[in-house]
Scaffold this active site. Sequence first.
Site, PDB file in Angstrom:
ATOM      1  N   TYR A 218       1.038  -1.241   0.615  1.00 44.72           N
ATOM      2  CA  TYR A 218      -0.304   0.446   0.466  1.00 44.72           C
ATOM      3  C   TYR A 218       0.672   1.627   0.237  1.00 44.72           C
ATOM      4  CZ  TYR A 218      -3.210   3.182   2.575  1.00 44.72           C
ATOM      5  OH  TYR A 218      -3.742   4.469   2.585  1.00 44.72           O
ATOM      6  N   LYS A 222       1.051   4.737  -2.537  1.00 49.32           N
ATOM      7  CA  LYS A 222       0.670   6.519  -1.718  1.00 49.32           C
ATOM      8  C   LYS A 222       2.025   7.370  -1.724  1.00 49.32           C
ATOM      9  CE  LYS A 222      -3.653   5.828  -0.824  1.00 49.32           C
ATOM     10  NZ  LYS A 222      -4.463   6.398  -0.998  1.00 49.32           N
TER      11      LYS A 222
HETATM   12  N1  LIG Z   1      -9.076   3.912   6.751  1.00 54.87           N
HETATM   13  C1  LIG Z   1      -7.709   4.244   6.897  1.00 54.87           C
HETATM   14  O1  LIG Z   1      -7.365   4.165   7.574  1.00 54.87           O
HETATM   15  C2  LIG Z   1      -7.457   5.072   5.799  1.00 54.87           C
HETATM   16  C3  LIG Z   1      -7.616   5.072   3.971  1.00 54.87           C
HETATM   17  N2  LIG Z   1      -6.880   6.199   3.643  1.00 54.87           N
HETATM   18  C4  LIG Z   1      -7.302   6.031   2.661  1.00 54.87           C
HETATM   19  O2  LIG Z   1      -8.458   7.346   2.379  1.00 54.87           O
HETATM   20  C5  LIG Z   1      -9.174   7.053   1.583  1.00 54.87           C
HETATM   21  C6  LIG Z   1     -10.586   6.818   2.282  1.00 54.87           C
HETATM   22  O3  LIG Z   1     -10.228   5.669   2.606  1.00 54.87           O
HETATM   23  P1  LIG Z   1     -11.750   5.177   3.376  1.00 54.87           P
HETATM   24  O4  LIG Z   1     -12.758   6.388   3.779  1.00 54.87           O
HETATM   25  O5  LIG Z   1     -10.746   3.811   4.401  1.00 54.87           O
HETATM   26  O6  LIG Z   1     -12.103   4.522   2.082  1.00 54.87           O
HETATM   27  P2  LIG Z   1     -12.951   3.071   1.826  1.00 54.87           P
HETATM   28  O7  LIG Z   1     -12.157   1.520   1.344  1.00 54.87           O
HETATM   29  O8  LIG Z   1     -14.297   3.405   3.383  1.00 54.87           O
HETATM   30  O9  LIG Z   1     -14.178   3.308   0.495  1.00 54.87           O
HETATM   31  C7  LIG Z   1     -13.530   3.931  -0.492  1.00 54.87           C
HETATM   32  C8  LIG Z   1     -14.164   4.086  -1.555  1.00 54.87           C
HETATM   33  O10 LIG Z   1     -13.318   4.366  -2.599  1.00 54.87           O
HETATM   34  C9  LIG Z   1     -14.882   3.885  -4.034  1.00 54.87           C
HETATM   35  N3  LIG Z   1     -13.767   2.492  -4.559  1.00 54.87           N
HETATM   36  C10 LIG Z   1     -13.255   1.399  -4.088  1.00 54.87           C
HETATM   37  N4  LIG Z   1     -12.110   0.786  -5.293  1.00 54.87           N
HETATM   38  C11 LIG Z   1     -12.879   1.645  -6.349  1.00 54.87           C
HETATM   39  C12 LIG Z   1     -12.253   1.684  -7.674  1.00 54.87           C
HETATM   40  N5  LIG Z   1     -11.480   0.859  -7.861  1.00 54.87           N
HETATM   41  N6  LIG Z   1     -13.006   2.414  -8.508  1.00 54.87           N
HETATM   42  C13 LIG Z   1     -13.871   3.379  -8.154  1.00 54.87           C
HETATM   43  N7  LIG Z   1     -14.130   4.047  -6.946  1.00 54.87           N
HETATM   44  C14 LIG Z   1     -13.295   2.593  -5.982  1.00 54.87           C
HETATM   45  C15 LIG Z   1     -15.789   2.630  -2.871  1.00 54.87           C
HETATM   46  O11 LIG Z   1     -17.065   2.726  -3.449  1.00 54.87           O
HETATM   47  P3  LIG Z   1     -17.103   1.152  -4.436  1.00 54.87           P
HETATM   48  O12 LIG Z   1     -16.658   0.005  -3.879  1.00 54.87           O
HETATM   49  O13 LIG Z   1     -18.461   1.464  -5.106  1.00 54.87           O
HETATM   50  O14 LIG Z   1     -16.196   1.303  -5.746  1.00 54.87           O
HETATM   51  C16 LIG Z   1     -15.835   3.850  -1.448  1.00 54.87           C
HETATM   52  O15 LIG Z   1     -16.623   4.506  -2.052  1.00 54.87           O
HETATM   53  C17 LIG Z   1      -8.656   6.221   0.558  1.00 54.87           C
HETATM   54  O16 LIG Z   1      -7.504   6.413  -0.565  1.00 54.87           O
HETATM   55  C18 LIG Z   1      -7.762   5.642   1.435  1.00 54.87           C
HETATM   56  O17 LIG Z   1      -6.579   4.776   1.303  1.00 54.87           O
HETATM   57  C19 LIG Z   1      -5.760   7.023   4.330  1.00 54.87           C
HETATM   58  C20 LIG Z   1      -4.976   6.263   5.366  1.00 54.87           C
HETATM   59  C21 LIG Z   1      -6.251   5.618   6.357  1.00 54.87           C
HETATM   60  C1  LIG Z   2       7.267  12.288  14.693  1.00 58.36           C
HETATM   61  C2  LIG Z   2       6.415  11.075  14.609  1.00 58.36           C
HETATM   62  C3  LIG Z   2       6.513  10.345  15.789  1.00 58.36           C
HETATM   63  C4  LIG Z   2       6.424   8.628  14.577  1.00 58.36           C
HETATM   64  C5  LIG Z   2       5.005   7.800  15.215  1.00 58.36           C
HETATM   65  C6  LIG Z   2       5.026   6.678  14.739  1.00 58.36           C
HETATM   66  C7  LIG Z   2       3.746   6.153  14.594  1.00 58.36           C
HETATM   67  C8  LIG Z   2       2.904   5.071  12.964  1.00 58.36           C
HETATM   68  C9  LIG Z   2       1.542   5.486  12.983  1.00 58.36           C
HETATM   69  C10 LIG Z   2       1.010   5.326  12.144  1.00 58.36           C
HETATM   70  C11 LIG Z   2      -0.606   5.436  11.719  1.00 58.36           C
HETATM   71  C12 LIG Z   2      -0.898   5.315  10.067  1.00 58.36           C
HETATM   72  C13 LIG Z   2      -2.228   5.454   9.854  1.00 58.36           C
HETATM   73  C14 LIG Z   2      -2.446   5.441   8.147  1.00 58.36           C
HETATM   74  C15 LIG Z   2      -3.087   4.045   7.765  1.00 58.36           C
HETATM   75  C16 LIG Z   2      -3.817   3.835   6.547  1.00 58.36           C
HETATM   76  O1  LIG Z   2      -3.756   4.899   5.249  1.00 58.36           O
HETATM   77  C17 LIG Z   2      -4.053   2.370   6.382  1.00 58.36           C
HETATM   78  N1  LIG Z   2      -5.355   1.873   7.270  1.00 58.36           N
HETATM   79  C18 LIG Z   2      -4.974   2.713   5.026  1.00 58.36           C
HETATM   80  O2  LIG Z   2      -6.219   2.125   5.137  1.00 58.36           O
END
Ligand SMILES: NC(=O)C1=CN([C@@H]2O[C@H](COP(=O)(O)OP(=O)(O)OC[C@H]3O[C@@H](n4cnc5c(N)ncnc54)[C@H](OP(=O)(O)O)[C@@H]3O)[C@@H](O)[C@H]2O)C=CC1
Ligand SMILES: CCCCCCCCCCCCCCCC(=O)[C@@H](N)CO
Length: 364
Positions: A218, A222
């Site tokens: 992943y 990013k």
């Molecule tokens: N959840 C987390 O902990 C974190 C998430 N992120 C990033 O933030 C963003 C949002 O995450 P999150 O809220 O968890 O998302 P979700 O997984 O809850 O939702 C994903 C959304 O994207 C759509 N999607 C997924 N795959 C596709 C595809 N191939 N084509 C079109 N649409 C797609 C889904 O709809 P459908 O399946 O119908 O296509 C849905 O609407 C993502 O980019 C994720 O990588 C970043 C940090 C942490």
């Molecule tokens: C000053 C520095 C201190 C460092 C502390 C390190 C702690 C690490 C935290 C990592 C958190 C990751 C969140 C994103 C997760 C994500 O993107 C996925 N869940 C994708 O969906």
Amino acid sequence: MDIIEQRLGVPPHIAGPAATFAFFAFFLIKKMGLFTNTNHFPVEGKTILITGASEGMGLAAAILLAKKGASLILVSRNVGRLEEALVKVTAAARSPSKQRFTYISADVSEPNYADSVIAQAIAWNAGAAPDIVWCIAGLSSPMLWADPTNDSIAATRRNMDVNFFGSAEMSRAILKEWLAPENKPKDTGVIGQKPEPKHIVFTASMLALFAIVGYGPYTPSKWALRGLADTLNMELRMYPDHPVKIHVVYPGTITSPGLERENKTKPQITLELEKEEPAESPETVAERAVKGLEKGQYNVTVSTLGDLMRCGILGGSERNNWVWDTVVGWVVPVIYFFVIRIMNAQVAGWARVNGHPHVKKAAA
Ligand SMILES: NC(=O)C1=CN([C@@H]2O[C@H](COP(=O)(O)OP(=O)(O)OC[C@H]3O[C@@H](n4cnc5c(N)ncnc54)[C@H](OP(=O)(O)O)[C@@H]3O)[C@@H](O)[C@H]2O)C=CC1
Ligand SMILES: CCCCCCCCCCCCCCCC(=O)[C@@H](N)CO
């Protein structure tokens, strides 16, 4: 400086540095936006296209922007979920008579998907391209890279296709529209005033600022977004008459449907390490992201830890604030001196207690 000494009784060798310090402190505070609060991301009356808008952070962002008066185009794959999202987003509209909402079903991992999405968006929007595009669609397949029972390479390709290429293709499709010579924005009529910029927002992750074990498939997707954003941010200087701003948002853990899915395969050590950053709701993350965009930030973080990490990796990337980012950037290595040791020790400690990661323990 004489006059300062006479009036205040301060000797010049103190007054000079003090005045310099006061000047920079003022500059810092001013740049931090305490005196001005210009909104650099006005959305009222604008049309915004969001990918990944049917669930999680994307849906929360769509609802928030509808509340702020934007028209919205929701993009994701599943039509049933898009229908449900459309109802929620429409209900959140600030001025229902002036805002319009629709969805387009598309798979962002399909090569060349974006041209047709943008064409459909323009047709729906009376011939005009959306003003803002926010790529939020993404997925994560956490696993141990070297565990032979995992196909980490196939997972990495999938993560790249959705997270990186899904955003990369969208940015190219919309930029071709915005930057076409015939699409030069109209003059504002005020001398010296530029037309309002368009915006592309990418959604990365805190992991693009600080990588941890378990996110091998992943994290690179990013980091790649960061590389593309920095490149575009420089390329766009070639189009002064077509102002476009690029932004990257770096969320921490979001309590979304996506998190529930990824947690099914997440290594235990990864769950332990990421506890350091508290999980936030999609609504909170969307709200903090929009606040950062409104402040005009380029790299947008949504927590204090995230902001420290941002200042720790700036390199050639654009600063949100030169003074703040530089000073914090000096401090972060001192924190990392301890944090990196502690985290690596935690990982090694896990292996001491649990044994070789590929050897499945017999059920107790
Ligand atoms: N959840 C987390 O902990 C974190 C998430 N992120 C990033 O933030 C963003 C949002 O995450 P999150 O809220 O968890 O998302 P979700 O997984 O809850 O939702 C994903 C959304 O994207 C759509 N999607 C997924 N795959 C596709 C595809 N191939 N084509 C079109 N649409 C797609 C889904 O709809 P459908 O399946 O119908 O296509 C849905 O609407 C993502 O980019 C994720 O990588 C970043 C940090 C942490
Ligand atoms: C000053 C520095 C201190 C460092 C502390 C390190 C702690 C690490 C935290 C990592 C958190 C990751 C969140 C994103 C997760 C994500 O993107 C996925 N869940 C994708 O969906």
